[in-house]
Write an enzyme that holds these catalytic residues in place. Sequence first.
Site, PDB file in Angstrom:
ATOM      1  N   ASP A 131       0.857  -1.184   0.000  1.00 16.96           N
ATOM      2  CA  ASP A 131       0.000   0.000   0.000  1.00 16.96           C
ATOM      3  C   ASP A 131       0.891   1.232   0.000  1.00 16.96           C
ATOM      4  O   ASP A 131       1.965   1.227   0.620  1.00 16.96           O
ATOM      5  CB  ASP A 131      -0.910   0.023   1.231  1.00 16.96           C
ATOM      6  CG  ASP A 131      -2.074  -0.960   1.123  1.00 16.96           C
ATOM      7  OD1 ASP A 131      -2.418  -1.358  -0.005  1.00 16.96           O
ATOM      8  OD2 ASP A 131      -2.646  -1.304   2.168  1.00 16.96           O
ATOM      9  N   ASP A 149      -7.042  -1.290  -4.462  1.00 17.18           N
ATOM     10  CA  ASP A 149      -8.067  -0.886  -3.487  1.00 17.18           C
ATOM     11  C   ASP A 149      -8.974   0.188  -4.079  1.00 17.18           C
ATOM     12  O   ASP A 149     -10.190   0.188  -3.859  1.00 17.18           O
ATOM     13  CB  ASP A 149      -7.426  -0.341  -2.211  1.00 17.18           C
ATOM     14  CG  ASP A 149      -6.620  -1.373  -1.458  1.00 17.18           C
ATOM     15  OD1 ASP A 149      -6.919  -2.578  -1.575  1.00 17.18           O
ATOM     16  OD2 ASP A 149      -5.676  -0.975  -0.743  1.00 17.18           O
TER      17      ASP A 149
END
Length: 184
Positions: A131, A149
């Site tokens: 991330d 995401d």
Amino acid sequence: MAPDHDSKSRIGLRTRLLWFISLVPPLFLLDLVSKRLVLKHMVPYGPTVELIDGIARLRFIYNEGIAFGINPSFLGTSALAAFSVLVALLMTGYLFFAWLGEKPILAALCLIVSGACGNLYDRIAWGRVVDFIEIGIGDVTWPVFNVADLAVTAGALLLAWRMFATEKNSSAAQNKNATDSESV
């Protein structure tokens, strides 16, 4: 309420395949390339790179949990990978074989599948997800996320919007029909 299949034409397999090929591989590759760039040029949990002062920054972290860093302790890496495979397969099956009459729903499913595949790749390759996008104002930030995401979230929002709009239109049509039948 179930959709009225007679009022809309079903999206054909060729169209579904075209949308799938047009959205899923490019988004998967965008996610993969962006993560590779982060892995190559940033240090995990190291300094952030400001993109928009105080609002958006790059911050490299590993996510061993599920969406937005939620980490259910009862699930291990293998269980999360298996769950990701299941979601990707179910959504792909639904995308190709369910009755679909609206292209926004088709697009939403393609977005969700691409994101699920992007994060699944990370889980299989590294046992965790990379991330790197952080947004917020000052110290109040949204959990760090990635392109996959973003695709899943955009797909889920689009799907929810279309489901809500369909339900609202269906309720309005039922009310109109009830009013019409009362006036006769």
